[in-house]
Enzyme design. Structure first.
Site, PDB file in Angstrom:
ATOM      1  N   GLU A 147      28.792   8.725  28.442  1.00 53.18           N
ATOM      2  CA  GLU A 147      28.265  10.061  28.691  1.00 53.18           C
ATOM      3  C   GLU A 147      27.435  10.068  29.976  1.00 53.18           C
ATOM      4  O   GLU A 147      27.963  10.296  31.047  1.00 53.18           O
ATOM      5  CB  GLU A 147      27.531  10.580  27.445  1.00 53.18           C
ATOM      6  CG  GLU A 147      28.539  10.800  26.305  1.00 53.18           C
ATOM      7  CD  GLU A 147      27.974  11.514  25.090  1.00 53.18           C
ATOM      8  OE1 GLU A 147      26.753  11.666  24.983  1.00 53.18           O
ATOM      9  OE2 GLU A 147      28.793  11.918  24.237  1.00 53.18           O
TER      10      GLU A 147
HETATM   11  C1  HEC Z   1      29.819  13.832  28.679  1.00 57.01           C
HETATM   12  C2  HEC Z   1      29.662  14.891  27.694  1.00 57.01           C
HETATM   13  C3  HEC Z   1      28.369  15.005  26.932  1.00 57.01           C
HETATM   14  C4  HEC Z   1      27.078  15.036  27.434  1.00 57.01           C
HETATM   15  C5  HEC Z   1      26.630  14.866  28.870  1.00 57.01           C
HETATM   16  C6  HEC Z   1      26.227  15.302  26.294  1.00 57.01           C
HETATM   17  N1  HEC Z   1      26.970  15.435  25.159  1.00 57.01           N
HETATM   18 FE1  HEC Z   1      26.289  15.951  23.338  1.00 57.01          FE
HETATM   19  N2  HEC Z   1      28.062  15.485  22.539  1.00 57.01           N
HETATM   20  C7  HEC Z   1      29.200  15.162  23.253  1.00 57.01           C
HETATM   21  C8  HEC Z   1      30.230  14.718  22.335  1.00 57.01           C
HETATM   22  C9  HEC Z   1      31.632  14.278  22.721  1.00 57.01           C
HETATM   23  C10 HEC Z   1      29.655  14.750  21.044  1.00 57.01           C
HETATM   24  C11 HEC Z   1      30.321  14.334  19.732  1.00 57.01           C
HETATM   25  C12 HEC Z   1      30.289  12.815  19.638  1.00 57.01           C
HETATM   26  C13 HEC Z   1      30.513  12.279  18.240  1.00 57.01           C
HETATM   27  O1  HEC Z   1      30.434  13.039  17.272  1.00 57.01           O
HETATM   28  O2  HEC Z   1      30.748  11.085  18.109  1.00 57.01           O
HETATM   29  C14 HEC Z   1      28.307  15.289  21.209  1.00 57.01           C
HETATM   30  C15 HEC Z   1      27.440  15.593  20.154  1.00 57.01           C
HETATM   31  C16 HEC Z   1      26.236  16.261  20.326  1.00 57.01           C
HETATM   32  C17 HEC Z   1      25.456  16.863  19.268  1.00 57.01           C
HETATM   33  C18 HEC Z   1      25.803  16.884  17.784  1.00 57.01           C
HETATM   34  C19 HEC Z   1      26.216  18.253  17.305  1.00 57.01           C
HETATM   35  C20 HEC Z   1      26.792  18.208  15.924  1.00 57.01           C
HETATM   36  O3  HEC Z   1      26.976  19.269  15.329  1.00 57.01           O
HETATM   37  O4  HEC Z   1      27.093  17.127  15.416  1.00 57.01           O
HETATM   38  C21 HEC Z   1      24.341  17.415  19.846  1.00 57.01           C
HETATM   39  C22 HEC Z   1      23.212  18.158  19.159  1.00 57.01           C
HETATM   40  C23 HEC Z   1      24.414  17.118  21.267  1.00 57.01           C
HETATM   41  N3  HEC Z   1      25.582  16.436  21.522  1.00 57.01           N
HETATM   42  C24 HEC Z   1      23.436  17.415  22.198  1.00 57.01           C
HETATM   43  C25 HEC Z   1      23.415  16.856  23.476  1.00 57.01           C
HETATM   44  C26 HEC Z   1      22.230  16.774  24.328  1.00 57.01           C
HETATM   45  C27 HEC Z   1      20.858  17.281  23.958  1.00 57.01           C
HETATM   46  C28 HEC Z   1      22.631  16.179  25.493  1.00 57.01           C
HETATM   47  C29 HEC Z   1      21.763  15.814  26.701  1.00 57.01           C
HETATM   48  C30 HEC Z   1      20.668  14.896  26.441  1.00 57.01           C
HETATM   49  C31 HEC Z   1      24.054  15.903  25.371  1.00 57.01           C
HETATM   50  N4  HEC Z   1      24.474  16.296  24.123  1.00 57.01           N
HETATM   51  C32 HEC Z   1      24.842  15.386  26.381  1.00 57.01           C
HETATM   52  C33 HEC Z   1      29.341  15.255  24.620  1.00 57.01           C
HETATM   53  C34 HEC Z   1      28.272  15.243  25.500  1.00 57.01           C
END
Ligand code: HEC
Ligand code: HEC
Length: 357
Positions: A147
């Site tokens: 990420e």
């Molecule tokens: C490169 C893309 C990417 C970035 C940058 C990213 N995310 Fe995500 N995020 C994802 C993905 C893909 C998942 C699901 C991963 C999994 O479930 O294994 C996720 C899951 C989540 C979830 C869980 C939601 C749920 O319903 O389960 C949250 C909340 C979240 N991210 C917040 C953030 C925050 C806050 C940041 C910055 C600090 C961030 N993400 C940065 C791709 C990203």
């Protein structure tokens, strides 16, 4: 341990039996409209109007302000190209309109980015529930090599090198002697995320007693959603987000939807009975959050509903049933959060420059 929130086939059968006859829902005469509202109120709950009404939410205005900055700041990523907003775009229903997100150095992870909207109401975060809440979750992406790829120690260092952050952290954490830390950044991001809620959907208005907030097709869809058994898993305030269930609890949906490699919850609990279990996703704003499933393999909501009918309930839904259920799902779109693009403090002389190779 793992069995607690996981719906087994047997439990599903029991729940369905309790709800009436599975497979024949919708074929009986429609109940009086007050009955449908009562049934809906038993299974679902309206969203609160403001983050201030979320029980236990300690977010302060200064934390929310800081969290909004961090959420949008690409300097938390090694390349300075990615922020939380890259993959969770508030203008795109809190997701990124892609099957798999593009992360550090154009890498792709193996799961679809779930929406951050209303994530505060989920009982755990990530498809496999490996983070217990938004605080814990927020620690993940910054340091995840696929990420944002910032080494753990580097996050606080980077924030300290941006002079304008000192003041914002001090305001947000007034009793803290060394307020610029990864932990406080997580708290602030989680505080901001608690404001990303979408109240006042037509369905919430209906739950509040406004019978005509749903039209006839949408009500028929709601009835099917309950009678067929969708609500056995997608229920509560988030119409999901409250439990885990095997994808393919009745019938395996096929490799396009459920590739063999990702066993979901089993990877967290190491319990084989959790194989292919995933967190039941929220269906709020689902018309805005294609593509669907943890694989992001389906762009058309009707197809997702059809797959659910077969995989989770062993039923081939008719076109008419699918259309009505989709009409109901459209009523779960609430007021989208209004977020002002934050002005970020400029980098200082010590701020690490973007890594581009
Ligand atoms: C490169 C893309 C990417 C970035 C940058 C990213 N995310 Fe995500 N995020 C994802 C993905 C893909 C998942 C699901 C991963 C999994 O479930 O294994 C996720 C899951 C989540 C979830 C869980 C939601 C749920 O319903 O389960 C949250 C909340 C979240 N991210 C917040 C953030 C925050 C806050 C940041 C910055 C600090 C961030 N993400 C940065 C791709 C990203
Ligand atoms: C046994 C529990 C269960 C039942 C019953 C169930 N679902 Fe699901 N639903 C899930 C799980 C688990 C997922 C996530 C699957 C995945 O991607 O791994 C899901 C995903 C979805 C999605 C995709 C959402 C997204 O954001 O990716 C939709 C839409 C959906 N379900 C609608 C329905 C409908 C409509 C019904 C009834 C016909 C239904 N579900 C019945 C557990 C269930």
């Amino acid at each position: 341990m793992s069995g607690r929130n996981v719906l087994t086939v047997a439990a599903l059968a029991l729940m369905l039996a309790a709800c009436g006859k599975p497979g024949e829902g919708g074929s009986t005469t429609a109940p009086a409209s007050e009955d449908l509202m009562k049934v809906a109120r038993d299974q679902f709950k309206a969203l609160p109007a403001s983050y201030k009404d979320i029980p236990g939410n300690t977010a302060t205005e200064d934390q929310i302000k800081l969290g909004a900055m961090l959420y949008h700041d690409p300097r938390l990523s090694g390349s300075h190209a990615l922020s939380c907003a890259s993959c969770h775009n508030i203008g795109l229903g809190g997701g990124d309109d892609a099957s798999f997100s593009i992360g550090h150095k154009w890498q792709q992870g193996g799961r679809n980015a779930p929406t951050v909207l209303n994530a505060v109401f989920n009982t755990a975060q990530f498809w496999d529930g490996r983070a217990k809440d938004l605080f814990e979750q927020a620690g993940g992406p910054m340091v995840n090599p696929i990420e944002m790829n910032s080494p753990k120690e580097h996050v606080a260092e980077q924030l300290k090198s941006i002079p304008g952050y000192a003041d914002a952290f001090a305001k947000a954490f007034p009793t803290d002697k060394d307020p610029v830390s990864l932990g406080n950044a997580q708290t602030a991001i989680a505080a901001f995320e608690s404001t990303l809620i979408t109240p006042n959907a037509p369905f919430d208005q209906y739950l509040a007693g406004k019978a005509d907030a749903l039209n006839a097709d949408q009500k028929a869809g709601l009835k099917l959603f309950v009678d067929k058994g969708c609500a056995a898993c997608h229920n509560g305030m988030n119409i999901g987000g409250g439990m885990y269930a095997k994808f393919g609890v009745v019938e395996a949906p096929g490799a396009k939807y459920l590739p063999a490699g990702d066993k979901g919850r089993e990877g967290v609990t190491h319990d084989v009975t959790d194989a292919y279990s995933f967190k039941v996703p929220t269906l709020r704003n689902v018309t805005l959050t294609a593509p669907y499933f943890h694989t992001g393999s389906v762009w058309d909501l009707s197809e997702a509903v059809r797959v659910m009918g077969k995989a989770q309930l062993g039923q081939q839904l008719s076109n008419d049933e699918v259309t009505k259920i989709v009409a109901f799902l459209g009523t779960l779109k609430g007021d989208q959060p209004k977020v002002e693009v934050p002005i970020l403090p400029p980098s200082g002389p010590q701020t690490t420059r973007p890594e581009r190779n």
